[in-house]
Write a protein that holds these residues in place. Structure first.
Motif, PDB file in Angstrom:
ATOM      1  N   GLU A 186      -4.788   4.221   7.740  1.00 38.07           N
ATOM      2  CA  GLU A 186      -6.026   4.988   7.531  1.00 38.07           C
ATOM      3  C   GLU A 186      -5.803   6.127   6.541  1.00 38.07           C
ATOM      4  OE1 GLU A 186      -9.051   4.104   8.523  1.00 38.07           O
ATOM      5  OE2 GLU A 186      -7.969   2.349   9.279  1.00 38.07           O
ATOM      6  N   LYS A 187      -4.655   6.785   6.671  1.00 36.41           N
ATOM      7  CA  LYS A 187      -4.345   7.909   5.765  1.00 36.41           C
ATOM      8  C   LYS A 187      -4.231   7.415   4.314  1.00 36.41           C
ATOM      9  CE  LYS A 187      -1.930  10.714   9.144  1.00 36.41           C
ATOM     10  NZ  LYS A 187      -0.606  10.953   9.694  1.00 36.41           N
ATOM     11  N   TYR A 188      -3.530   6.325   4.158  1.00 30.05           N
ATOM     12  CA  TYR A 188      -3.409   5.773   2.795  1.00 30.05           C
ATOM     13  C   TYR A 188      -4.764   5.326   2.262  1.00 30.05           C
ATOM     14  CZ  TYR A 188       1.697   5.806   3.051  1.00 30.05           C
ATOM     15  OH  TYR A 188       3.016   6.204   3.118  1.00 30.05           O
ATOM     16  N   MET A 189      -5.580   4.750   3.149  1.00 26.73           N
ATOM     17  CA  MET A 189      -6.875   4.230   2.681  1.00 26.73           C
ATOM     18  C   MET A 189      -7.819   5.352   2.226  1.00 26.73           C
ATOM     19  SD  MET A 189      -6.494   1.040   2.513  1.00 26.73           S
ATOM     20  CE  MET A 189      -8.108   0.399   2.098  1.00 26.73           C
ATOM     21  N   GLU A 190      -7.623   6.569   2.781  1.00 26.73           N
ATOM     22  CA  GLU A 190      -8.396   7.723   2.284  1.00 26.73           C
ATOM     23  C   GLU A 190      -8.055   7.987   0.813  1.00 26.73           C
ATOM     24  OE1 GLU A 190     -10.894   9.589   3.580  1.00 26.73           O
ATOM     25  OE2 GLU A 190     -10.854   8.018   5.135  1.00 26.73           O
ATOM     26  N   GLU A 191      -6.762   7.888   0.500  1.00 25.71           N
ATOM     27  CA  GLU A 191      -6.323   8.067  -0.897  1.00 25.71           C
ATOM     28  C   GLU A 191      -6.875   6.951  -1.781  1.00 25.71           C
ATOM     29  OE1 GLU A 191      -4.708  10.737  -1.838  1.00 25.71           O
ATOM     30  OE2 GLU A 191      -4.408  11.451   0.217  1.00 25.71           O
ATOM     31  N   LEU A 249      -9.228   7.045  -5.273  1.00 23.68           N
ATOM     32  CA  LEU A 249      -8.850   6.390  -6.538  1.00 23.68           C
ATOM     33  C   LEU A 249      -9.894   5.350  -6.948  1.00 23.68           C
ATOM     34  CD1 LEU A 249      -4.991   5.815  -6.190  1.00 23.68           C
ATOM     35  CD2 LEU A 249      -6.174   7.441  -7.658  1.00 23.68           C
ATOM     36  N   GLU A 250     -10.415   4.613  -5.970  1.00 22.26           N
ATOM     37  CA  GLU A 250     -11.407   3.587  -6.313  1.00 22.26           C
ATOM     38  C   GLU A 250     -12.701   4.233  -6.810  1.00 22.26           C
ATOM     39  OE1 GLU A 250     -10.025  -0.371  -3.877  1.00 22.26           O
ATOM     40  OE2 GLU A 250     -11.628   0.798  -2.956  1.00 22.26           O
ATOM     41  N   LYS A 251     -13.013   5.399  -6.264  1.00 22.38           N
ATOM     42  CA  LYS A 251     -14.224   6.115  -6.690  1.00 22.38           C
ATOM     43  C   LYS A 251     -14.152   6.516  -8.166  1.00 22.38           C
ATOM     44  CE  LYS A 251     -17.404   9.127  -4.345  1.00 22.38           C
ATOM     45  NZ  LYS A 251     -17.540  10.315  -3.550  1.00 22.38           N
ATOM     46  N   SER A 252     -12.916   6.792  -8.625  1.00 22.09           N
ATOM     47  CA  SER A 252     -12.742   7.188 -10.030  1.00 22.09           C
ATOM     48  C   SER A 252     -13.065   6.034 -10.980  1.00 22.09           C
ATOM     49  CB  SER A 252     -11.296   7.648 -10.267  1.00 22.09           C
ATOM     50  OG  SER A 252     -10.434   6.500 -10.292  1.00 22.09           O
ATOM     51  N   GLY A 253     -13.125   4.818 -10.452  1.00 23.96           N
ATOM     52  CA  GLY A 253     -13.400   3.643 -11.294  1.00 23.96           C
ATOM     53  C   GLY A 253     -12.171   3.127 -12.018  1.00 23.96           C
ATOM     54  N   LEU A 273       0.819  -1.213   0.000  1.00 18.27           N
ATOM     55  CA  LEU A 273       0.000   0.000   0.000  1.00 18.27           C
ATOM     56  C   LEU A 273       0.854   1.267   0.000  1.00 18.27           C
ATOM     57  CD1 LEU A 273      -2.760   1.412   0.422  1.00 18.27           C
ATOM     58  CD2 LEU A 273      -2.577   0.877   2.855  1.00 18.27           C
ATOM     59  N   ASP A 274       1.847   1.345   0.880  1.00 21.75           N
ATOM     60  CA  ASP A 274       2.623   2.584   1.005  1.00 21.75           C
ATOM     61  C   ASP A 274       3.458   2.846  -0.241  1.00 21.75           C
ATOM     62  OD1 ASP A 274       4.226   0.375   1.588  1.00 21.75           O
ATOM     63  OD2 ASP A 274       5.311   1.338   3.240  1.00 21.75           O
ATOM     64  N   ARG A 275       3.939   1.770  -0.853  1.00 12.80           N
ATOM     65  CA  ARG A 275       4.811   1.939  -2.018  1.00 12.80           C
ATOM     66  C   ARG A 275       4.059   2.598  -3.174  1.00 12.80           C
ATOM     67  NH1 ARG A 275       7.772  -2.407  -5.824  1.00 12.80           N
ATOM     68  NH2 ARG A 275       9.174  -0.915  -6.808  1.00 12.80           N
ATOM     69  N   PHE A 276       2.773   2.262  -3.316  1.00 10.20           N
ATOM     70  CA  PHE A 276       1.983   2.839  -4.409  1.00 10.20           C
ATOM     71  C   PHE A 276       1.990   4.362  -4.317  1.00 10.20           C
ATOM     72  CE2 PHE A 276      -1.676   4.468  -6.580  1.00 10.20           C
ATOM     73  CZ  PHE A 276      -1.771   3.683  -7.712  1.00 10.20           C
ATOM     74  N   PHE A 277       1.969   4.872  -3.081  1.00  8.24           N
ATOM     75  CA  PHE A 277       1.889   6.324  -2.867  1.00  8.24           C
ATOM     76  C   PHE A 277       3.257   6.919  -2.513  1.00  8.24           C
ATOM     77  CE2 PHE A 277      -2.335   4.577  -1.918  1.00  8.24           C
ATOM     78  CZ  PHE A 277      -3.103   5.339  -2.796  1.00  8.24           C
ATOM     79  N   ASP A 278       4.314   6.254  -2.942  1.00  9.55           N
ATOM     80  CA  ASP A 278       5.685   6.715  -2.679  1.00  9.55           C
ATOM     81  C   ASP A 278       5.916   7.035  -1.200  1.00  9.55           C
ATOM     82  OD1 ASP A 278       6.326   6.527  -5.394  1.00  9.55           O
ATOM     83  OD2 ASP A 278       5.409   8.488  -5.755  1.00  9.55           O
ATOM     84  N   CYS A 279       5.239   6.319  -0.335  1.00 11.55           N
ATOM     85  CA  CYS A 279       5.396   6.438   1.131  1.00 11.55           C
ATOM     86  C   CYS A 279       5.176   7.871   1.625  1.00 11.55           C
ATOM     87  CB  CYS A 279       6.769   5.926   1.579  1.00 11.55           C
ATOM     88  SG  CYS A 279       7.044   4.202   1.176  1.00 11.55           S
ATOM     89  N   VAL A 280       4.250   8.613   0.994  1.00 15.16           N
ATOM     90  CA  VAL A 280       4.052  10.026   1.385  1.00 15.16           C
ATOM     91  C   VAL A 280       3.655  10.192   2.846  1.00 15.16           C
ATOM     92  CG1 VAL A 280       3.535  11.220  -0.776  1.00 15.16           C
ATOM     93  CG2 VAL A 280       1.720   9.941   0.392  1.00 15.16           C
TER      94      VAL A 280
END
Ligand code: FAD
Ligand code: UDP
Length: 372
Positions: A323-328, A332-336, A237-244
């Motif tokens: 939790e922070k990552y899951m908000e992101e 993204l999932e909402k965009s389809g 999970l964190d890697r997808f978001f460059d560990c922001v």
């Protein structure tokens, strides 16, 4: 690529998603960074003709008829009920704790109808937070401090390199306490081992004319160059978001296989070592597969901070970061255009069946939204 779905990872989460999407007439490309499919349940036959699980012992168990029916479409399962012994005070006793464990450890002879009161007495003499706040509280509130110290405390410190009070109650909830004599590790309705192995199962799930597989390929090397219709991500999970939001912690294992010139090494498939030695458990695969041989291969697991990401570490810091990552992820999932699913991508302590279930549900929802 625009009319394709890209699935990142060929473990059970990715394979299940790929299959369902392919059966809905979509073209699917699966990219996998390892050289093989199967994810962490990958297995192979070693030079002694014994099937071994390269990343640690895997037993399939589920209460979900949907998941059981899904996997049974692709392979037969060998009947197998998993039994574990724990090596404490120099002898092997049944684990999870049941009536027989208590009798052996305390040198008493009580009937199954007396076990609940026996444990209540143990609990009454113990200190813990009520309601339970952490791993230790959950265990002590069920069995008391004496059994906690004998079976759980040191195993947990060894496995996680954390004080058990720092770990989520959910980790402890994986292990039942039994008042009766049932000595199975799992009590799920459906249990077994794929008769031809997990790799075969995953290969069969992926075996569809609309699915192509590319191994030895890291998604992050190609993500800036492709624009798929949908990306199903099953990596960290964190890697997808460059560990922001900071790194999420994963626990790994150093896995040491040994072959012995004897028919059997130990009485059951898995023996746990809570207090002695540096390993947490030893697995003897022949007990699971039913294979016959004059030799036997066993696996010693040494917990480690370095190596492949095997376990999520459920401390408060990691859960808050998740939790922070899951908000992101939600955005993204909402965009389809994205689905995040699996043990690494959702940062959840999932078993195999839970991964399959999540994949079926998430892909199903995506397909439903797509057709309106
Ligand atoms: P994974 O199996 O980790 O698959 C993810 C795949 O994605 C991997 O192959 C990885 O290489 C690939 N990947 C990641 N990032 C990228 C990228 N950037 N590009 C390309 N590919 C990428 N479950 C049970 O039900 N019963 C058990 O007895 C059991 N025992 C276990 C014992 C051990 C030691 C461990 C570690 C796990 C065990 N599990 C068990 C849990 C089980 O392994 C997982 O629930 C399941 O395999 C997770 O599937 P997944 O597809 O989510 O993840
Ligand atoms: N555990 C323990 N003693 C044991 C077995 C398990 O304390 O003999 C604890 C330990 O913290 C472990 C957790 O329970 O990490 C979950 O155990 P499980 O067997 O489900 O672990 P897994 O198979 O996922 O490694």
């Amino acid at each position: 690529m625009q009319d394709h779905v890209l699935v990142v990872g060929a473990g059970l989460a990715g394979a299940t998603a790929a299959r369902i999407l392919a059966e809905s007439n979509l073209r699917v490309i699966v990219v996998e960074r390892r050289k093989h499919v199967g994810g962490n349940c990958y297995d192979y036959t070693d030079e002694n003709g014994i099937t071994v699980h390269l990343y640690g012992p895997h037993i399939f168990h589920t209460n979900s008829r949907e998941v059981w029916n899904f996997v049974n479409r692709f392979c037969e399962f060998r009947y197998y009920q998993h039994r574990v012994l724990s090596f404490v005070e120099g002898r092997f006793v049944p684990f999870p704790i049941n009536r027989d464990t208590i009798c052996e450890v305390f040198g008493v002879n009580i009937g199954v109808e007396e076990v609940e009161d026996f444990l209540k007495d143990e609990v009454r003499r113990s200190n813990f937070n009520d309601p339970p706040k952490n791993f230790r509280d959950v265990v002590v509130s069920q069995v008391g401090e004496r059994l906690y110290e004998l079976f759980f405390k040191n195993y947990t410190i060894k496995q996680w390199n954390r004080d058990p009070e720092e770990l989520s109650p959910d980790v402890a909830k994986r292990i039942p306490v039994r008042y009766g004599r049932d000595d199975r590790y799992f009590s799920d309705r459906y249990q077994g081992i794929p008769a031809r192995g997990y790799t075969h199962l995953v290969e069969r799930i992926l075996d569809h004319p609309k699915i192509s597989i590319v191994t030895n390929m890291d998604y992050f090397e190609l993500r800036d160059h492709v624009k798929p219709k949908l990306t199903v991500y099953t990596g960290e999970l964190d890697r997808f978001f460059d560990c922001v939001y900071g790194k999420l912690e994963y626990r790994s294992l150093r896995l040491v296989f040994k072959t012995y010139d004897m028919e059997y090494y130990q009485p059951v498939a898995v023996v746990n070592y809570p207090n002695d030695y540096d390993w947490t458990r030893i697995t003897e695969f022949k007990h699971m597969t039913g294979e016959r041989s004059s030799r036997t291969t066993v696996l010693f697991e040494y917990p480690s901070a370095e190596g492949e990401p095997f376990y999520v570490v459920l401390t408060r810091d990691n859960i808050e970061r998740r939790e922070k990552y899951m908000e992101e992820v939600k955005k993204l999932e909402k965009s389809g255009e994205y689905i995040f699913v699996g043990r690494l991508a959702e940062y959840l302590y999932y078993n195999m069946d839970q991964v399959i279930e999540a994949s079926i549900r998430k892909v199903g929802e995506w397909l439903k939204n797509r057709t309106g």
